[in-house]
Write a protein that holds these residues in place. Structure first.
Motif, short mmCIF file in Angstrom:
data_model
loop_
_atom_site.label_atom_id
_atom_site.label_comp_id
_atom_site.label_asym_id
_atom_site.label_seq_id
_atom_site.Cartn_x
_atom_site.Cartn_y
_atom_site.Cartn_z
N ASP A 82 0.83 -1.21 0.00
CA ASP A 82 0.00 0.00 0.00
C ASP A 82 0.87 1.27 0.00
OD1 ASP A 82 -2.32 -1.51 0.01
OD2 ASP A 82 -2.75 -1.19 2.14
N LEU A 83 1.90 1.29 0.84
CA LEU A 83 2.79 2.44 0.90
C LEU A 83 3.52 2.64 -0.43
CD1 LEU A 83 4.29 1.96 4.48
CD2 LEU A 83 2.70 3.76 3.76
N ALA A 84 3.92 1.53 -1.05
CA ALA A 84 4.67 1.59 -2.31
C ALA A 84 3.80 2.04 -3.48
CB ALA A 84 5.31 0.24 -2.61
N MET A 85 2.50 2.11 -3.29
CA MET A 85 1.61 2.58 -4.35
C MET A 85 1.14 4.02 -4.11
SD MET A 85 -0.70 -0.70 -5.45
CE MET A 85 -1.48 -0.93 -3.87
N ALA A 86 1.47 4.57 -2.96
CA ALA A 86 1.02 5.93 -2.62
C ALA A 86 2.08 6.94 -3.02
CB ALA A 86 0.74 6.02 -1.12
N SER A 87 1.70 7.88 -3.86
CA SER A 87 2.67 8.84 -4.40
C SER A 87 3.43 9.59 -3.33
CB SER A 87 1.98 9.82 -5.36
OG SER A 87 0.99 10.56 -4.68
N GLU A 88 2.79 9.92 -2.22
CA GLU A 88 3.49 10.68 -1.17
C GLU A 88 4.59 9.88 -0.49
OE1 GLU A 88 -0.45 9.42 0.88
OE2 GLU A 88 0.20 9.93 -1.14
N TYR A 89 4.61 8.57 -0.70
CA TYR A 89 5.65 7.72 -0.11
C TYR A 89 6.74 7.33 -1.09
CZ TYR A 89 2.82 7.45 4.05
OH TYR A 89 2.13 7.77 5.19
N ILE A 90 6.50 7.54 -2.38
CA ILE A 90 7.48 7.08 -3.37
C ILE A 90 8.03 8.19 -4.27
CG2 ILE A 90 6.61 4.72 -3.41
CD1 ILE A 90 5.12 5.41 -6.02
N GLU A 91 7.43 9.37 -4.20
CA GLU A 91 7.89 10.46 -5.04
C GLU A 91 8.45 11.58 -4.16
OE1 GLU A 91 4.54 11.63 -7.39
OE2 GLU A 91 4.37 9.66 -8.32
N ALA A 92 9.65 12.02 -4.50
CA ALA A 92 10.27 13.12 -3.76
C ALA A 92 9.51 14.40 -4.00
CB ALA A 92 11.73 13.27 -4.17
N GLU A 93 9.40 15.21 -2.95
CA GLU A 93 8.75 16.51 -3.10
C GLU A 93 9.64 17.43 -3.89
OE1 GLU A 93 7.45 18.22 0.57
OE2 GLU A 93 6.69 16.31 1.31
#
Length: 103
Positions: free
Chosen positions: A90-101
């Motif tokens: 689930d975390l690996a599919m959430a953009s806020e957890y896998i994409e740098a700001e």
């Protein structure tokens, strides 16, 4: 992989999750926390997110990993492993957890 820092309050929370009051097993608990963080990172979660001690989703995933892997005789370990795997996905599919700001 380098050892990641773990605050005393974070470690104390995990002692509580394991229903342990002694600090005698802190080394094993720290190893489990770092292994869980490493697994999240290898699964695509940004290192800074996997190390965020204030993120309740990350903390819950790590707690399931620790509950599955801590000690030698745990009849519920498979249940906790499955929960960790689901939360990791689930975390690996959430953009806020896998994409740098940006910025």
């Amino acid at each position: 992989m380098e050892e990641m820092q773990i605050s005393e309050s974070y470690l104390a929370d995990f002692r509580g999750y394991l229903r342990i009051t002694s600090k005698a097993q802190d080394g094993e608990i720290k190893d489990c926390i770092n292994a869980a963080r490493g697994s999240l990172i290898r699964g695509g979660v940004l290192p800074e997110r996997a190390k965020d001690e204030n993120d309740p989703l990350v903390k819950k995933a790590i707690s399931n990993y620790v509950k599955a892997e801590f000690g030698l005789d745990n009849p519920d370990s498979e249940k906790y492993r499955a929960a960790f795997a689901e939360q990791k996905a689930d975390l690996a599919m959430a953009s806020e957890y896998i994409e740098a700001e940006e910025g």
